[in-house]
Enzyme design. Structure first.
Site, PDB file in Angstrom:
ATOM      1  N   HIS A  63     -22.162  -6.124  -0.601  1.00 11.57           N
ATOM      2  CA  HIS A  63     -21.767  -4.851  -1.194  1.00 11.57           C
ATOM      3  C   HIS A  63     -22.929  -3.856  -1.161  1.00 11.57           C
ATOM      4  O   HIS A  63     -22.715  -2.647  -1.048  1.00 11.57           O
ATOM      5  CB  HIS A  63     -21.322  -5.052  -2.650  1.00 11.57           C
ATOM      6  CG  HIS A  63     -20.031  -5.807  -2.792  1.00 11.57           C
ATOM      7  ND1 HIS A  63     -19.970  -7.170  -2.782  1.00 11.57           N
ATOM      8  CD2 HIS A  63     -18.757  -5.366  -2.940  1.00 11.57           C
ATOM      9  CE1 HIS A  63     -18.711  -7.552  -2.927  1.00 11.57           C
ATOM     10  NE2 HIS A  63     -17.954  -6.470  -3.024  1.00 11.57           N
ATOM     11  N   ASP A  73     -13.261  -6.709   5.545  1.00 11.57           N
ATOM     12  CA  ASP A  73     -13.646  -6.502   4.164  1.00 11.57           C
ATOM     13  C   ASP A  73     -13.813  -4.991   3.968  1.00 11.57           C
ATOM     14  O   ASP A  73     -13.697  -4.204   4.915  1.00 11.57           O
ATOM     15  CB  ASP A  73     -14.931  -7.277   3.857  1.00 11.57           C
ATOM     16  CG  ASP A  73     -15.065  -7.642   2.368  1.00 11.57           C
ATOM     17  OD1 ASP A  73     -14.377  -7.014   1.543  1.00 11.57           O
ATOM     18  OD2 ASP A  73     -15.867  -8.537   2.044  1.00 11.57           O
TER      19      ASP A  73
END
Length: 352
Positions: free
Chosen positions: A182, A252
């Site tokens: 992330h 993702d």
């Protein structure tokens, strides 16, 4: 029928705005992912899902709802599901009891979501618990790939009982690296042989059971310089050809740091989406960019449409078929009816 609707988007609030409806109605949009900010209570969630389906019946309503610390809906009667590591720990004491508990967890998870109108959850995590990754941690079942495969298969059996398909993540494995994709670009320097023997092994063993997968925003430089989700070698040569996977592939979140730099260069969301789709993804997610004016969402929709017109991206009808195959079949029981079903009550008693 839409030729190929690869975009999975989100919304900022608890109900659809006119802007949300416009984006969801776009022919390149294939679904929506929900977050905790989209939750107020069960009645609101059910109304929101109904409104999404009123825009287009074929939109796939998704959520990250795994159990443990990754569970978007926790109040209003939703069962607090155990972290997957709990099932792995149970396996060490009672393997067959653990597989039964995993099936119960999958059924409760899927049945409660469907009773509110949600189609699909990005679960189970197939990453191995190497003890290194903070972002994976107790989301993983176990360090042994065989245990992971058995418990994941049992959980997927429970999802199937509830009419919900599955998504194995994060191919070929995110559990060995410490960095969180992330916020960073993790690098796993192991050989392909080592990765296939351990982290990627469940994907081969479950190739007849998995209906979708999500690759990791991790670079494995001894295999390819591109993160797995942007790599034709990983997605086509290894996942599809070598491991025999025939289901849908989601990228993702394209807004994660691990997706923002490709081959050392910062890229736009459109560029990232095109590279992912060309590499073999069927669908791409863009999350948390609807907050505020959401210009990045509109830029991605417009950018992908332009890329299609200019021939930089070609829609894939096979990808659209794989997307449609993820939609539930048949009606789900209403929440109050589910609460008194013998199967549901038995599953609750079986949870660890």
């Amino acid at each position: 029928m839409t030729e190929h609707a690869p975009l999975i988007l989100d919304i900022a609030g608890t109900e659809l705005t006119d802007t949300d409806r416009r984006r969801l109605a776009h022919p390149l949009t294939g679904g929506m992912i929900l977050f905790s900010r989209n939750w107020q209570d069960r009645e609101q969630l059910a109304a929101l899902c109904a409104d999404i389906k009123a825009v287009r019946r074929d939109l796939l309503i998704c959520v990250d709802h795994e159990g443990g610390r990754v569970q978007r809906f926790r109040t209003g009667g939703f069962t607090h599901l155990p972290a997957m590591r709990t099932l792995g720990e149970l396996w060490m004491r009672d393997p067959l009891g653990a597989t039964n508990a995993a099936t119960a967890a999958g059924y409760v998870l899927g049945a409660e979501l469907r009773a509110c109108g949600v189609d699909f959850s990005f679960t189970p995590v197939l990453d191995l618990d190497w003890g290194e990754s903070g972002v994976i941690g107790d989301r993983a079942f176990h360090q042994d790939a065989r245990v992971v495969a058995m418990l994941a298969k049992s959980l997927m059996h429970g999802l199937l009982q509830a009419g919900v398909v599955n998504c194995g993540k994060h191919f070929p494995g995110h559990g060995f690296v410490k960095a969180d994709s992330h916020t960073e670009i993790p690098v796993d320097r192991r050989s392909l042989k080592a990765i296939l023997a351990d982290d990627a092994a469940p994907y081969g063993w479950l190739n007849t059971t998995l209906t979708s997968i999500m690759p990791a925003h991790v670079i494995y430089p001894k295999v390819d310089g591109l993160p797995a989700g942007f790599s034709p070698r990983w997605l086509q040569a290894i996942l599809r050809d070598r491991l025999g996977f025939g289901g849908a592939i989601f990228s993702d979140d394209l807004s994660m740091e691990g997706a923002r730099r490709i081959e050392g260069r910062e890229v736009s969301y459109t560029e990232a989406a095109v590279v992912a789709l060309q590499a073999g993804c069927d669908m791409v997610l863009l999350c948390n960019q609807s907050l505020g004016e959401g210009r990045d969402v509109d830029d991605l929709i417009d950018g992908l449409a332009e890329a299609q017109v200019k021939g930089r991206w070609k829609p894939q009808p096979a990808s659209e078929q794989r997307r449609l195959a993820l939609l539930p079949v048949g009606e789900a029981p209403a929440w109050d009816d589910l609460m008194v079903q013998p199967r549901y009550m038995q599953a609750l008693r079986t949870l660890p």
